[in-house]
Design an enzyme around this catalytic site. Structure first.
Site, short mmCIF file in Angstrom:
data_model
loop_
_atom_site.label_atom_id
_atom_site.label_comp_id
_atom_site.label_asym_id
_atom_site.label_seq_id
_atom_site.Cartn_x
_atom_site.Cartn_y
_atom_site.Cartn_z
N GLY A 6 0.83 -1.20 0.00
CA GLY A 6 0.00 0.00 0.00
C GLY A 6 0.85 1.24 0.00
O GLY A 6 2.08 1.21 0.19
N GLY A 7 0.20 2.39 -0.21
CA GLY A 7 0.90 3.64 -0.32
C GLY A 7 1.41 4.20 0.99
O GLY A 7 2.08 5.23 1.01
N GLY A 35 3.44 2.53 3.20
CA GLY A 35 4.52 1.71 3.74
C GLY A 35 3.98 0.49 4.45
O GLY A 35 4.51 0.07 5.48
N LYS A 58 -4.16 -5.11 6.03
CA LYS A 58 -3.08 -4.19 5.66
C LYS A 58 -2.25 -3.93 6.91
O LYS A 58 -2.72 -3.32 7.87
CB LYS A 58 -3.66 -2.90 5.10
CG LYS A 58 -2.65 -1.94 4.49
CD LYS A 58 -3.37 -0.80 3.79
CE LYS A 58 -2.41 0.12 3.07
NZ LYS A 58 -3.13 1.20 2.34
N ASP A 69 -5.45 10.82 -4.61
CA ASP A 69 -4.64 9.87 -5.40
C ASP A 69 -5.52 8.94 -6.24
O ASP A 69 -5.30 7.72 -6.28
CB ASP A 69 -3.74 9.06 -4.47
CG ASP A 69 -2.55 8.43 -5.21
OD1 ASP A 69 -2.21 8.90 -6.31
OD2 ASP A 69 -1.97 7.46 -4.68
#
Length: 313
Positions: free
Chosen positions: A28-29, A31, A49, A143
């Site tokens: 994922g964005g 880290g 996640k 995003d």
């Protein structure tokens, strides 16, 4: 997606005594690593996640928590469902989400693109519905791109869209959705994906929900043409794009795209935010209007207007 590798593969580990991590799905964005998992008692599948333990400083944990809260606060069938956020006894921080079977639009574009305009209109409308819900709660995704829009089969369609990854979203004051005491939009850091960010976002602000409108316009343009709307190419948008976006008929002259749909997309990707749709609700109405009308065939282009010599009769 984040290119940083996690410090350890946690596959096989049971988190919180409940979620067994079956396999890694990606990164994922924020880290973090995303795993397919199973609830050990109920036997239902979820996605988990997990924040990289090596990145568990206070700021990163706050950002991770922010992502979970931002998505969980939203009520839309087109936004991924967050089940819970956990910080366990071993100091692992993770969020549990619905597990989706399908692929992101980057994969779809790679093997199916460019896509038929009818598919793109449906996809764009669903993403816009997600943005309407997000913006109504003060959340700016920041995003929107093919990799953050996931395609699953649901309700009789194989193009049911779920918007993912609110890891860089503005929620409660990071972008210009927050305002200073004098009412002016507040600047923020440069976050997002080059090519899908308008110039005000690239400069670090001030920016607001209209950055999502721009990004959705770029997304639809890309799905239709497999190209980007500005001459800067796929890596960036020029600081001052004097000539405006490329017309879709120039980017893909052989592709069938109704004029009304082209006009909606080009307005969405206007360089000046004042020239874009001013809300996701306004953009959604425009997309639904295109869907409601059976479009006339596109007129043949005028070769003289395109700097070409007309063919001899």
């Amino acid at each position: 997606m984040c290119s940083r590798r996690p410090s350890a593969d946690l596959t096989g580990r049971v988190l919180g005594g409940r979620y067994k991590l079956l396999r890694r799905l990606g990164h994922g964005g924020s880290g973090a690593t995303i795993y397919e998992a199973e609830h050990v008692e109920l036997r239902w599948r979820v996605a988990v996640k997990v924040l990289d333990p090596g990145l568990s400083d206070a700021d990163t944990v706050a950002r991770f928590t922010h992502e979970a809260r931002a998505a969980a606060a939203l009520n839309s069938e087109h936004i991924i469902d967050i089940i819970e956020l956990v910080r366990d006894d071993s100091e692992l921080v993770y969020m549990v989400m619905e597990c989706l079977d399908g692929e992101d639009l980057a994969a779809t574009l790679a093997h199916d693109g460019p896509l038929d305009w009818r598919r793109v209109l449906s996809i764009g409308t669903q993403v816009c519905e997600a943005l309407v819900a997000a913006h109504a709660r003060g959340v700016v995704h920041c995003d929107i791109k093919p990799g953050n829009c996931f395609r699953i089969t649901r309700g009789g369609t194989a193009d049911f869209i779920k918007v993912l990854d609110f890891g860089v979203s503005s929620f409660g004051g990071r972008a210009a959705a927050a305002r200073d005491s004098d009412g002016r939009p507040r600047s923020g850091p440069v976050i997002g994906t080059p090519g899908y960010m308008p110039q005000e976002q690239l400069r670090g602000g001030p920016y607001d929900h209209r950055v999502d409108i721009f990004a959705l316009g770029v997304l639809m343009f890309r799905l239709l043409t497999d190209k980007m709307p500005y001459s800067g190419g796929s890596l960036f948008v020029p600081r001052r794009p004097a000539s405006g976006p490329i017309a879709l008929r120039r980017a893909a002259p052989a592709v069938e795209i109704p004029d009304a749909f082209e006009a909606v997309i080009l307005k969405s990707v206007a360089s000046d935010p004042a020239e874009r749709y001013q809300s996701a609700t306004e953009l959604l109405a425009a997309l639904l209007a295109v869907a409601a009308v059976s479009p006339a065939p596109r007129l043949a282009r005028d070769p003289i207007a395109w700097g070409e010599q007309p063919s001899a009769a």
